[in-house]
Write a protein that holds these residues in place. Sequence first.
Motif, PDB file in Angstrom:
ATOM      1  N   MET A 100       0.750  -1.243  -0.033  1.00  0.00           N
ATOM      2  CA  MET A 100       0.227  -0.073   0.012  1.00  0.00           C
ATOM      3  C   MET A 100       0.944   1.191  -0.204  1.00  0.00           C
ATOM      4  N   LYS A 101       0.349   2.267  -0.846  1.00  0.00           N
ATOM      5  CA  LYS A 101       1.270   3.467  -0.811  1.00  0.00           C
ATOM      6  C   LYS A 101       1.069   4.116   0.344  1.00  0.00           C
ATOM      7  N   THR A 102       2.037   4.996   0.543  1.00  0.00           N
ATOM      8  CA  THR A 102       2.040   5.980   1.974  1.00  0.00           C
ATOM      9  C   THR A 102       1.254   7.220   1.264  1.00  0.00           C
ATOM     10  N   ILE A 103       0.546   7.886   2.034  1.00  0.00           N
ATOM     11  CA  ILE A 103      -0.447   8.938   1.594  1.00  0.00           C
ATOM     12  C   ILE A 103       0.239   9.883   2.500  1.00  0.00           C
ATOM     13  N   ILE A 104       0.302  11.286   1.795  1.00  0.00           N
ATOM     14  CA  ILE A 104       0.874  12.513   2.467  1.00  0.00           C
ATOM     15  C   ILE A 104      -0.040  13.431   2.280  1.00  0.00           C
ATOM     16  N   LEU A 105      -0.781  13.910   3.211  1.00  0.00           N
ATOM     17  CA  LEU A 105      -1.682  14.902   3.266  1.00  0.00           C
ATOM     18  C   LEU A 105      -0.934  16.287   3.664  1.00  0.00           C
ATOM     19  N   ILE A 106      -0.977  17.334   2.705  1.00  0.00           N
ATOM     20  CA  ILE A 106      -0.462  18.687   2.687  1.00  0.00           C
ATOM     21  C   ILE A 106      -1.532  19.836   2.868  1.00  0.00           C
ATOM     22  N   SER A 107      -1.083  20.659   3.674  1.00  0.00           N
ATOM     23  CA  SER A 107      -2.262  21.798   3.894  1.00  0.00           C
ATOM     24  C   SER A 107      -1.741  22.874   4.468  1.00  0.00           C
ATOM     25  N   SER A 154      11.837  15.668   4.248  1.00  0.00           N
ATOM     26  CA  SER A 154      12.167  15.083   5.632  1.00  0.00           C
ATOM     27  C   SER A 154      11.197  13.964   5.495  1.00  0.00           C
ATOM     28  N   VAL A 155       9.921  14.258   5.281  1.00  0.00           N
ATOM     29  CA  VAL A 155       8.770  13.079   5.279  1.00  0.00           C
ATOM     30  C   VAL A 155       9.264  11.983   4.244  1.00  0.00           C
ATOM     31  N   ILE A 156       9.215  12.611   3.180  1.00  0.00           N
ATOM     32  CA  ILE A 156       9.674  11.632   2.156  1.00  0.00           C
ATOM     33  C   ILE A 156      10.759  10.865   2.045  1.00  0.00           C
ATOM     34  N   ALA A 157      11.795  11.455   2.748  1.00  0.00           N
ATOM     35  CA  ALA A 157      13.275  10.522   3.232  1.00  0.00           C
ATOM     36  C   ALA A 157      12.841   9.317   3.824  1.00  0.00           C
ATOM     37  N   GLU A 158      11.808   9.452   4.982  1.00  0.00           N
ATOM     38  CA  GLU A 158      11.387   8.354   5.714  1.00  0.00           C
ATOM     39  C   GLU A 158      10.611   7.235   5.075  1.00  0.00           C
ATOM     40  N   ILE A 159      10.275   7.571   3.802  1.00  0.00           N
ATOM     41  CA  ILE A 159       9.150   6.462   3.389  1.00  0.00           C
ATOM     42  C   ILE A 159      10.001   5.657   2.496  1.00  0.00           C
ATOM     43  N   ASP A 160       9.645   4.370   2.615  1.00  0.00           N
ATOM     44  CA  ASP A 160      10.030   3.113   1.928  1.00  0.00           C
ATOM     45  C   ASP A 160       8.980   2.715   0.931  1.00  0.00           C
ATOM     46  N   GLY A 161       9.317   3.165  -0.295  1.00  0.00           N
ATOM     47  CA  GLY A 161       8.144   2.836  -1.372  1.00  0.00           C
ATOM     48  C   GLY A 161       7.613   3.966  -1.693  1.00  0.00           C
ATOM     49  N   ASP A 162       6.522   3.559  -2.679  1.00  0.00           N
ATOM     50  CA  ASP A 162       5.743   4.839  -3.368  1.00  0.00           C
ATOM     51  C   ASP A 162       4.852   5.405  -2.404  1.00  0.00           C
ATOM     52  N   TYR A 163       4.599   6.654  -2.694  1.00  0.00           N
ATOM     53  CA  TYR A 163       3.684   7.406  -2.026  1.00  0.00           C
ATOM     54  C   TYR A 163       2.749   8.357  -2.941  1.00  0.00           C
ATOM     55  N   VAL A 164       1.611   8.920  -2.420  1.00  0.00           N
ATOM     56  CA  VAL A 164       0.860   9.749  -3.150  1.00  0.00           C
ATOM     57  C   VAL A 164       0.458  11.046  -2.587  1.00  0.00           C
TER      58      VAL A 164
END
Length: 129
Positions: A1-8, A50-60
């Motif tokens: 499952m992809k990591t979801i990043i909510l930005i606001s 910084s957040v995406i550096a900690e993610i292993d795999g795909d994200y949306v």
Amino acid sequence: MKTIILISHGSFCEGLKESVEMILGSQEQIKTVSLLPEEDGSDFLKKFDSVIAEIDGDYVVFADLLGGTPANVISSKIMSGESIEVYVGMNMPMIITYLNSQMLGEPFDLNKSKENMVDLTQHIKEKLK
């Protein structure tokens, strides 16, 4: 499952995550990045990276507002060649629809989340006719 990043802008993304978790339970794959009033685009970019550096795999990425600083920062990354899946105008139906599609192994259909956005006053009036 992809990591979801909510930005606001502000804490909207954090509140949206909490609200989604009230319905679906803990969602460890959802991360948030807030643009605070005292920050600018470069501050936001550092936090996002910084957040995406900690993610292993795909994200949306789901952003609050087209043309706002959070979405513009991600747009700049895309224009510089990064491949990022981004949706703008995030709301609870959109996030829940995305999560359901991931759980079912189906592609995300943005139109399904739009089906949950209704003019309730008009809907009630039509039902009372």
